[in-house]
Design a protein around this motif. Sequence first.
Motif, PDB file in Angstrom:
ATOM      1  N   GLN A 125      20.176   9.379   7.705  1.00 21.82           N
ATOM      2  CA  GLN A 125      20.014  10.220   8.889  1.00 21.82           C
ATOM      3  C   GLN A 125      19.245   9.482   9.982  1.00 21.82           C
ATOM      4  N   ALA A 126      18.218   8.744   9.588  1.00 20.03           N
ATOM      5  CA  ALA A 126      17.452   7.967  10.567  1.00 20.03           C
ATOM      6  C   ALA A 126      18.312   6.849  11.144  1.00 20.03           C
ATOM      7  N   ASN A 127      19.087   6.191  10.287  1.00 22.35           N
ATOM      8  CA  ASN A 127      19.957   5.117  10.780  1.00 22.35           C
ATOM      9  C   ASN A 127      21.042   5.644  11.705  1.00 22.35           C
ATOM     10  N   THR A 128      21.563   6.837  11.416  1.00 23.07           N
ATOM     11  CA  THR A 128      22.539   7.467  12.311  1.00 23.07           C
ATOM     12  C   THR A 128      21.902   7.780  13.654  1.00 23.07           C
ATOM     13  N   LYS A 129      20.671   8.294  13.615  1.00 24.14           N
ATOM     14  CA  LYS A 129      19.950   8.598  14.852  1.00 24.14           C
ATOM     15  C   LYS A 129      19.719   7.321  15.663  1.00 24.14           C
ATOM     16  N   ILE A 130      19.358   6.231  14.991  1.00 23.29           N
ATOM     17  CA  ILE A 130      19.135   4.954  15.670  1.00 23.29           C
ATOM     18  C   ILE A 130      20.422   4.469  16.326  1.00 23.29           C
ATOM     19  N   GLN A 131      21.545   4.559  15.615  1.00 23.63           N
ATOM     20  CA  GLN A 131      22.820   4.119  16.183  1.00 23.63           C
ATOM     21  C   GLN A 131      23.203   4.973  17.390  1.00 23.63           C
ATOM     22  N   ASN A 132      22.996   6.289  17.308  1.00 22.68           N
ATOM     23  CA  ASN A 132      23.297   7.169  18.447  1.00 22.68           C
ATOM     24  C   ASN A 132      22.439   6.822  19.661  1.00 22.68           C
ATOM     25  N   LEU A 133      21.161   6.561  19.419  1.00 22.33           N
ATOM     26  CA  LEU A 133      20.266   6.216  20.524  1.00 22.33           C
ATOM     27  C   LEU A 133      20.632   4.864  21.134  1.00 22.33           C
ATOM     28  N   LYS A 134      21.067   3.923  20.315  1.00 22.80           N
ATOM     29  CA  LYS A 134      21.498   2.628  20.836  1.00 22.80           C
ATOM     30  C   LYS A 134      22.695   2.798  21.759  1.00 22.80           C
ATOM     31  N   GLU A 135      23.631   3.663  21.369  1.00 20.12           N
ATOM     32  CA  GLU A 135      24.805   3.913  22.209  1.00 20.12           C
ATOM     33  C   GLU A 135      24.433   4.644  23.498  1.00 20.12           C
ATOM     34  N   GLU A 136      23.534   5.616  23.399  1.00 26.32           N
ATOM     35  CA  GLU A 136      23.140   6.400  24.572  1.00 26.32           C
ATOM     36  C   GLU A 136      22.365   5.576  25.596  1.00 26.32           C
ATOM     37  N   THR A 137      21.411   4.789  25.114  1.00 25.48           N
ATOM     38  CA  THR A 137      20.520   4.077  26.036  1.00 25.48           C
ATOM     39  C   THR A 137      21.022   2.691  26.417  1.00 25.48           C
TER      40      THR A 137
ATOM     41  N   ALA B 204      11.606   5.468  20.491  1.00 26.04           N
ATOM     42  CA  ALA B 204      10.631   5.424  19.396  1.00 26.04           C
ATOM     43  C   ALA B 204      10.197   6.826  18.986  1.00 26.04           C
ATOM     44  N   ASP B 205       9.964   7.703  19.948  1.00 23.98           N
ATOM     45  CA  ASP B 205       9.530   9.063  19.628  1.00 23.98           C
ATOM     46  C   ASP B 205      10.604   9.840  18.871  1.00 23.98           C
ATOM     47  N   GLU B 206      11.858   9.682  19.260  1.00 24.60           N
ATOM     48  CA  GLU B 206      12.926  10.409  18.588  1.00 24.60           C
ATOM     49  C   GLU B 206      13.158   9.890  17.170  1.00 24.60           C
ATOM     50  N   VAL B 207      13.070   8.583  16.984  1.00 24.98           N
ATOM     51  CA  VAL B 207      13.210   8.016  15.637  1.00 24.98           C
ATOM     52  C   VAL B 207      12.042   8.469  14.765  1.00 24.98           C
ATOM     53  N   ARG B 208      10.830   8.441  15.313  1.00 23.05           N
ATOM     54  CA  ARG B 208       9.655   8.903  14.570  1.00 23.05           C
ATOM     55  C   ARG B 208       9.834  10.338  14.113  1.00 23.05           C
ATOM     56  N   ARG B 209      10.303  11.199  15.007  1.00 20.33           N
ATOM     57  CA  ARG B 209      10.462  12.615  14.660  1.00 20.33           C
ATOM     58  C   ARG B 209      11.523  12.801  13.581  1.00 20.33           C
ATOM     59  N   GLN B 210      12.608  12.053  13.657  1.00 19.14           N
ATOM     60  CA  GLN B 210      13.654  12.158  12.643  1.00 19.14           C
ATOM     61  C   GLN B 210      13.118  11.768  11.267  1.00 19.14           C
ATOM     62  N   VAL B 211      12.317  10.709  11.216  1.00 23.28           N
ATOM     63  CA  VAL B 211      11.756  10.269   9.938  1.00 23.28           C
ATOM     64  C   VAL B 211      10.715  11.259   9.439  1.00 23.28           C
ATOM     65  N   GLU B 212       9.953  11.868  10.328  1.00 17.95           N
ATOM     66  CA  GLU B 212       8.988  12.889   9.907  1.00 17.95           C
ATOM     67  C   GLU B 212       9.704  14.062   9.245  1.00 17.95           C
ATOM     68  N   ILE B 213      10.782  14.510   9.839  1.00 15.74           N
ATOM     69  CA  ILE B 213      11.503  15.681   9.328  1.00 15.74           C
ATOM     70  C   ILE B 213      12.147  15.390   7.976  1.00 15.74           C
ATOM     71  N   THR B 214      12.801  14.239   7.856  1.00 10.47           N
ATOM     72  CA  THR B 214      13.512  13.929   6.612  1.00 10.47           C
ATOM     73  C   THR B 214      12.611  13.319   5.555  1.00 10.47           C
ATOM     74  N   GLY B 215      11.503  12.727   5.950  1.00 11.60           N
ATOM     75  CA  GLY B 215      10.581  12.133   5.005  1.00 11.60           C
ATOM     76  C   GLY B 215      11.023  10.792   4.462  1.00 11.60           C
ATOM     77  N   GLN B 216      12.010  10.183   5.091  1.00 12.43           N
ATOM     78  CA  GLN B 216      12.488   8.885   4.629  1.00 12.43           C
ATOM     79  C   GLN B 216      13.233   8.156   5.739  1.00 12.43           C
ATOM     80  N   VAL B 217      13.299   6.844   5.565  1.00 15.70           N
ATOM     81  CA  VAL B 217      14.086   6.017   6.479  1.00 15.70           C
ATOM     82  C   VAL B 217      15.421   5.813   5.780  1.00 15.70           C
ATOM     83  N   GLY B 218      16.303   6.776   5.966  1.00 16.72           N
ATOM     84  CA  GLY B 218      17.584   6.757   5.273  1.00 16.72           C
ATOM     85  C   GLY B 218      18.758   6.824   6.226  1.00 16.72           C
TER      86      GLY B 218
END
Length: 133
Positions: free
Chosen positions: A63-75, A47-61
């Motif tokens: 980049q955020a979806n790519t980050k979510i997919q990467n985190l799903k694979e990692e965890t 949750a913290d990493e997704v939040r930070r990605q959305v803060e930086i980009t300013g949108q749920v687009g």
Amino acid sequence: MKKIILSKRGEGYLDTAVIVLASVMVIALALAIYPVVIAKHELNTFADEVRRQVEITGQVGTQANTKIQNLKEETGLDPVITWNANFLSGNRIQLNDEFTVSLSHEFDFGFGPFGSWPITLKSKATGSGEVYW
């Protein structure tokens, strides 16, 4: 017969056996709870990493979806993600507008042959947009 029943001989062995049995049960319970604690920590980090990605980009687009997919694979977690935000056109978040990302994940809490119980782990992270649209 009465002398044998009232005799205190061997009492220390019985106390030791009970203490060992209780210790083994406590260790088994700790080993059963440990994966749940690790999963909760990973969900909080997710949750913290997704939040930070959305803060930086300013949108749920993308980049955020790519980050979510990467985190799903990692965890190995596949949480249900819900957003609470005042979105502008599309999925954009205005500068300093607060948003909340909430994650929930079903986890099977098992205790050996005694059964398995599903529990819901939840995590929430709040941030604010850092992009002016």
